[in-house]
Structures are given as C-alpha cells and as structure tokens.
Motif scaffolding. Structure first.
Motif, PDB file in Angstrom:
ATOM      1  N   LYS A  82      22.312  31.135  -7.987  1.00 20.90           N
ATOM      2  CA  LYS A  82      21.763  31.412  -9.324  1.00 20.90           C
ATOM      3  C   LYS A  82      21.763  32.909  -9.614  1.00 20.90           C
ATOM      4  N   LEU A  83      21.398  33.719  -8.606  1.00 17.50           N
ATOM      5  CA  LEU A  83      21.403  35.183  -8.787  1.00 17.50           C
ATOM      6  C   LEU A  83      22.805  35.686  -9.116  1.00 17.50           C
ATOM      7  N   ILE A  84      23.801  35.162  -8.406  1.00 17.57           N
ATOM      8  CA  ILE A  84      25.193  35.578  -8.641  1.00 17.57           C
ATOM      9  C   ILE A  84      25.635  35.167 -10.043  1.00 17.57           C
ATOM     10  N   ALA A  85      25.323  33.939 -10.435  1.00 19.34           N
ATOM     11  CA  ALA A  85      25.708  33.457 -11.769  1.00 19.34           C
ATOM     12  C   ALA A  85      25.044  34.288 -12.860  1.00 19.34           C
ATOM     13  N   GLU A  86      23.778  34.601 -12.669  1.00 15.06           N
ATOM     14  CA  GLU A  86      23.059  35.406 -13.661  1.00 15.06           C
ATOM     15  C   GLU A  86      23.652  36.809 -13.761  1.00 15.06           C
ATOM     16  N   ALA A  87      23.966  37.395 -12.606  1.00 18.84           N
ATOM     17  CA  ALA A  87      24.546  38.740 -12.595  1.00 18.84           C
ATOM     18  C   ALA A  87      25.940  38.736 -13.231  1.00 18.84           C
ATOM     19  N   ARG A  88      26.713  37.684 -13.007  1.00 13.67           N
ATOM     20  CA  ARG A  88      28.053  37.576 -13.612  1.00 13.67           C
ATOM     21  C   ARG A  88      27.964  37.557 -15.132  1.00 13.67           C
ATOM     22  N   SER A  89      26.925  36.933 -15.642  1.00 12.02           N
ATOM     23  CA  SER A  89      26.784  36.806 -17.095  1.00 12.02           C
ATOM     24  C   SER A  89      26.519  38.155 -17.772  1.00 12.02           C
ATOM     25  N   HIS A  90      26.188  39.162 -16.985  1.00 14.96           N
ATOM     26  CA  HIS A  90      25.935  40.491 -17.550  1.00 14.96           C
ATOM     27  C   HIS A  90      27.210  41.273 -17.822  1.00 14.96           C
ATOM     28  N   GLY A  91      28.335  40.700 -17.466  1.00 14.63           N
ATOM     29  CA  GLY A  91      29.600  41.354 -17.823  1.00 14.63           C
ATOM     30  C   GLY A  91      30.304  42.007 -16.657  1.00 14.63           C
ATOM     31  N   ASP A  92      30.886  43.177 -16.919  1.00 12.04           N
ATOM     32  CA  ASP A  92      31.740  43.931 -15.994  1.00 12.04           C
ATOM     33  C   ASP A  92      31.204  43.916 -14.558  1.00 12.04           C
ATOM     34  N   LEU A  93      31.949  43.271 -13.652  1.00 10.66           N
ATOM     35  CA  LEU A  93      31.508  43.141 -12.266  1.00 10.66           C
ATOM     36  C   LEU A  93      31.721  44.406 -11.450  1.00 10.66           C
ATOM     37  N   SER A  94      32.618  45.269 -11.873  1.00  4.51           N
ATOM     38  CA  SER A  94      32.923  46.463 -11.082  1.00  4.51           C
ATOM     39  C   SER A  94      31.741  47.428 -11.008  1.00  4.51           C
ATOM     40  N   GLU A  95      30.897  47.444 -12.021  1.00  6.02           N
ATOM     41  CA  GLU A  95      29.746  48.341 -12.019  1.00  6.02           C
ATOM     42  C   GLU A  95      28.430  47.570 -12.140  1.00  6.02           C
ATOM     43  N   ASN A  96      28.426  46.341 -11.662  1.00  5.06           N
ATOM     44  CA  ASN A  96      27.267  45.482 -11.790  1.00  5.06           C
ATOM     45  C   ASN A  96      26.514  45.461 -10.446  1.00  5.06           C
ATOM     46  N   ALA A  97      25.467  46.267 -10.344  1.00  4.84           N
ATOM     47  CA  ALA A  97      24.711  46.397  -9.090  1.00  4.84           C
ATOM     48  C   ALA A  97      24.037  45.082  -8.699  1.00  4.84           C
ATOM     49  N   GLU A  98      23.538  44.344  -9.683  1.00  2.80           N
ATOM     50  CA  GLU A  98      22.880  43.066  -9.387  1.00  2.80           C
ATOM     51  C   GLU A  98      23.861  42.097  -8.730  1.00  2.80           C
ATOM     52  N   TYR A  99      25.079  42.069  -9.250  1.00  5.55           N
ATOM     53  CA  TYR A  99      26.105  41.184  -8.705  1.00  5.55           C
ATOM     54  C   TYR A  99      26.428  41.560  -7.262  1.00  5.55           C
ATOM     55  N   HIS A 100      26.645  42.849  -7.014  1.00  8.83           N
ATOM     56  CA  HIS A 100      26.988  43.302  -5.667  1.00  8.83           C
ATOM     57  C   HIS A 100      25.840  43.067  -4.690  1.00  8.83           C
ATOM     58  N   ALA A 101      24.605  43.243  -5.130  1.00 13.55           N
ATOM     59  CA  ALA A 101      23.437  42.991  -4.279  1.00 13.55           C
ATOM     60  C   ALA A 101      23.336  41.504  -3.941  1.00 13.55           C
ATOM     61  N   ALA A 102      23.569  40.653  -4.918  1.00 11.11           N
ATOM     62  CA  ALA A 102      23.510  39.205  -4.700  1.00 11.11           C
ATOM     63  C   ALA A 102      24.624  38.756  -3.751  1.00 11.11           C
ATOM     64  N   LYS A 103      25.821  39.307  -3.904  1.00 13.91           N
ATOM     65  CA  LYS A 103      26.934  38.960  -3.020  1.00 13.91           C
ATOM     66  C   LYS A 103      26.643  39.429  -1.582  1.00 13.91           C
ATOM     67  N   GLU A 104      26.035  40.601  -1.466  1.00  9.53           N
ATOM     68  CA  GLU A 104      25.675  41.101  -0.129  1.00  9.53           C
ATOM     69  C   GLU A 104      24.623  40.188   0.509  1.00  9.53           C
ATOM     70  N   LEU A 105      23.639  39.775  -0.265  1.00  8.64           N
ATOM     71  CA  LEU A 105      22.611  38.858   0.216  1.00  8.64           C
ATOM     72  C   LEU A 105      23.242  37.531   0.648  1.00  8.64           C
ATOM     73  N   GLN A 106      24.234  37.085  -0.107  1.00  8.06           N
ATOM     74  CA  GLN A 106      24.934  35.852   0.245  1.00  8.06           C
ATOM     75  C   GLN A 106      25.631  36.004   1.600  1.00  8.06           C
ATOM     76  N   GLY A 107      26.268  37.127   1.818  1.00 10.54           N
ATOM     77  CA  GLY A 107      26.954  37.379   3.089  1.00 10.54           C
ATOM     78  C   GLY A 107      25.982  37.413   4.266  1.00 10.54           C
ATOM     79  N   ILE A 108      24.850  38.064   4.074  1.00 15.41           N
ATOM     80  CA  ILE A 108      23.831  38.144   5.121  1.00 15.41           C
ATOM     81  C   ILE A 108      23.287  36.755   5.444  1.00 15.41           C
ATOM     82  N   THR A 109      23.030  35.972   4.415  1.00 17.04           N
ATOM     83  CA  THR A 109      22.497  34.620   4.601  1.00 17.04           C
ATOM     84  C   THR A 109      23.496  33.724   5.326  1.00 17.04           C
TER      85      THR A 109
END
Length: 157
Positions: free
Chosen positions: A31-58
């Motif tokens: 859900k965090l990743i989907a929400e962050a994606r909806s904010h647009g440009d992924l290259s500068e989207n800190a929420e998206y990168h944080a969520a992806k990092e959390l996914q990797g750790i999990t």
C-alpha cells in the motif's frame, strides 16, 4: 547445512514472526508503494524509495527466518533433567562480588534476549556455564572485566 539449535518456544515465535511479516507487513508495504507511486515522478520520490527499501529489508528478514526454521534442531527442554548445565537449562547464579541473584535460560542464538532472561548459547556467560553443576563457581570475561558467579540452581522446565 549447519543445524540451528532452538527451543520449541523459539521455533513457534519465529513462525509467528514470519506469519506477521507475510500477512500484515507485506500488504502494508505494498500500500505504501502504491500510494507513493501515485505521487508521480519516481526518480525524485523519497516516499517511494523508502517504501521499496523497507520492502527489501522485510523480504530479506523473511528469507533469513525461513532459512533458520529450515535448519532448526528443536530441543525439547521438558525431557531434559539433571544438575549439569546444558542447552535449555534455567540457571540461577549469584554474583560473587555484589551478591546479586540472576536467572538465565540458555537458548538458541536467535532466541537470546537478556531483558527476558534468555541468553544465547554462544554468549560468554553461557559458554562458561556449559557443563558446570550446582555449587560450581564460573569465571566469565565480560566487556566490563571478569565476573565470578556461583551456580545455585540448575533446572529444566
């Protein structure tokens, strides 16, 4: 593959943690990743990168726990008895310097939690205690210097 000694209680605890990570944490992260994606440009989207990092750790944590469970050597402490300190023993000690009484249960490496009175079989105190009996005095090298403990009780429960 090297077996990982653990108590039945520790095994159950790891199973519960894996279940929680898979059924609660994964969907939350998705859900965090989907929400962050909806904010647009992924290259500068800190929420998206944080969520992806959390996914990797999990996912890494799930893989690590599943590996440990697959190599688990469950030791039924209730079938052990005697006065010699072995894996699963609950040992009551008296610090010879301060006369403080402490109680530790010797458990598998992944189960260790000093706040709960559980020490890993690989810890300096556990290594010093293994094979000893009631009334023996053990010397333990700690980061704060050497400590002496007298074993006053050894039980298996």
């Amino acid at each position: 593959m090297e077996k990982v000694p653990m108590t039945a209680e520790g095994y159950t605890s790891l199973e519960a943690e894996i279940k929680n990570l898979k059924t609660a944490e994964r969907p939350r992260i998705i859900k965090l990743i989907a929400e962050a994606r909806s904010h647009g440009d992924l290259s500068e989207n800190a929420e998206y990168h944080a969520a992806k990092e959390l996914q990797g750790i999990t996912e890494a944590r799930i893989a690590d726990l599943e590996d440990k469970l697959s190599r688990a050597d469950i030791i039924d402490v209730s079938k052990l008895k005697g006065d010699q300190v072995m894996f699963g023993a609950t040992v009551t000690l008296i610090d010879e310097d301060t006369e403080d009484k402490v109680k530790y249960r010797i458990v598998g490496e992944i189960e260790g939690n000093v706040k709960e009175g559980k020490i890993s079989i690989t810890s300096p105190i556990a290594r010093a205690l293994l094979g000893k009996r009631k009334n023996d005095v053990v010397e333990v090298s700690t980061p704060g210097g050497g400590k002496s403990y007298e074993i006053v009780k050894v039980e298996y429960k």
